[in-house]
Design a protein around this motif. Sequence first.
Motif, PDB file in Angstrom:
ATOM      1  N   ILE A  81      11.374  51.874 -82.987  1.00  0.00           N
ATOM      2  CA  ILE A  81       9.928  52.136 -82.826  1.00  0.00           C
ATOM      3  C   ILE A  81       9.167  50.820 -82.995  1.00  0.00           C
ATOM      4  N   GLN A  82       9.516  50.053 -84.020  1.00  0.00           N
ATOM      5  CA  GLN A  82       8.840  48.775 -84.280  1.00  0.00           C
ATOM      6  C   GLN A  82       9.030  47.811 -83.114  1.00  0.00           C
ATOM      7  N   ARG A  83      10.259  47.742 -82.590  1.00  0.00           N
ATOM      8  CA  ARG A  83      10.544  46.861 -81.457  1.00  0.00           C
ATOM      9  C   ARG A  83       9.722  47.262 -80.239  1.00  0.00           C
ATOM     10  N   LEU A  84       9.645  48.547 -79.958  1.00  0.00           N
ATOM     11  CA  LEU A  84       8.892  49.044 -78.807  1.00  0.00           C
ATOM     12  C   LEU A  84       7.397  48.801 -78.985  1.00  0.00           C
ATOM     13  N   GLN A  85       6.877  49.031 -80.165  1.00  0.00           N
ATOM     14  CA  GLN A  85       5.457  48.771 -80.440  1.00  0.00           C
ATOM     15  C   GLN A  85       5.139  47.278 -80.274  1.00  0.00           C
ATOM     16  N   ASN A  86       6.021  46.416 -80.771  1.00  0.00           N
ATOM     17  CA  ASN A  86       5.825  44.969 -80.616  1.00  0.00           C
ATOM     18  C   ASN A  86       5.856  44.567 -79.142  1.00  0.00           C
ATOM     19  N   ASP A  87       6.752  45.174 -78.393  1.00  0.00           N
ATOM     20  CA  ASP A  87       6.851  44.894 -76.959  1.00  0.00           C
ATOM     21  C   ASP A  87       5.555  45.311 -76.246  1.00  0.00           C
ATOM     22  N   ILE A  88       5.044  46.483 -76.595  1.00  0.00           N
ATOM     23  CA  ILE A  88       3.804  46.974 -75.991  1.00  0.00           C
ATOM     24  C   ILE A  88       2.649  46.034 -76.336  1.00  0.00           C
ATOM     25  N   ARG A  89       2.529  45.638 -77.603  1.00  0.00           N
ATOM     26  CA  ARG A  89       1.452  44.724 -78.019  1.00  0.00           C
ATOM     27  C   ARG A  89       1.569  43.384 -77.298  1.00  0.00           C
ATOM     28  N   SER A  90       2.760  42.865 -77.224  1.00  0.00           N
ATOM     29  CA  SER A  90       2.990  41.567 -76.574  1.00  0.00           C
ATOM     30  C   SER A  90       2.625  41.628 -75.087  1.00  0.00           C
ATOM     31  N   ARG A  91       3.084  42.669 -74.419  1.00  0.00           N
ATOM     32  CA  ARG A  91       2.769  42.821 -72.993  1.00  0.00           C
ATOM     33  C   ARG A  91       1.272  43.024 -72.775  1.00  0.00           C
ATOM     34  N   THR A  92       0.626  43.776 -73.664  1.00  0.00           N
ATOM     35  CA  THR A  92      -0.823  44.014 -73.545  1.00  0.00           C
ATOM     36  C   THR A  92      -1.583  42.690 -73.671  1.00  0.00           C
ATOM     37  N   ARG A  93      -1.179  41.857 -74.632  1.00  0.00           N
ATOM     38  CA  ARG A  93      -1.819  40.542 -74.795  1.00  0.00           C
ATOM     39  C   ARG A  93      -1.615  39.688 -73.554  1.00  0.00           C
ATOM     40  N   LYS A  94      -0.393  39.705 -73.015  1.00  0.00           N
ATOM     41  CA  LYS A  94      -0.096  38.906 -71.817  1.00  0.00           C
ATOM     42  C   LYS A  94      -0.938  39.361 -70.624  1.00  0.00           C
ATOM     43  N   VAL A  95      -1.088  40.668 -70.460  1.00  0.00           N
ATOM     44  CA  VAL A  95      -1.894  41.189 -69.350  1.00  0.00           C
ATOM     45  C   VAL A  95      -3.357  40.805 -69.532  1.00  0.00           C
ATOM     46  N   LYS A  96      -3.862  40.916 -70.758  1.00  0.00           N
ATOM     47  CA  LYS A  96      -5.258  40.535 -71.029  1.00  0.00           C
ATOM     48  C   LYS A  96      -5.458  39.052 -70.733  1.00  0.00           C
ATOM     49  N   TYR A  97      -4.527  38.228 -71.191  1.00  0.00           N
ATOM     50  CA  TYR A  97      -4.612  36.797 -70.922  1.00  0.00           C
ATOM     51  C   TYR A  97      -4.548  36.519 -69.414  1.00  0.00           C
TER      52      TYR A  97
END
Length: 177
Positions: A81-97
């Motif tokens: 769950i932690q790995r998936l949440q981190n992946d989602i946060r990381s991808r969200t930041r990349k898309v925003k950037y």
Amino acid sequence: MATTLLGVATQPVLSADSDYRIAVVDPNRVVEQSPQYEAARDALQREIEERERDLREQQEQIAALQRQLERDGPLMSESEIQRLQNDIRSRTRKVKYARDEFQDYFALRQNELRTKLSRQVQEVVVELAKEQKIDLILSEGLVYSNPRIDISDLVIERLKQEFEKNSGPRADTSAPR
């Protein structure tokens, strides 16, 4: 001496027996009706669509991961769950950037195209002024001008001729990335 300077300052600079030609150009109409503007707008639109498609795909991947987390979360270990949440946060930041970077890039490209077209219009106006023996051409900030002195149509026609001349079979209309 002050009287002499005042007399010189109030003397007309131009002699009354000379004919002077004055013309007006509507720069907005010239730009909007030029084929160069249409070609640049179309090329930029194709470029935008491609980048927007990439951003949408990335956003859809994030949404799929969020659905997976909601669906499979109760069955996953805490570390998964932690790995998936981190992946989602990381991808969200990349898309925003990427979206912010894209907006900056788009604004820069628009400005570059506008500047390039403005230079072309300026060159054509000067060329026409010399050919037509026009002494003064006025542009932005006009309140009124008689349509008979408006040379905007001549400028647009010249831009069309230059566009056709430069858009031969070897012309590359693709925009650089």
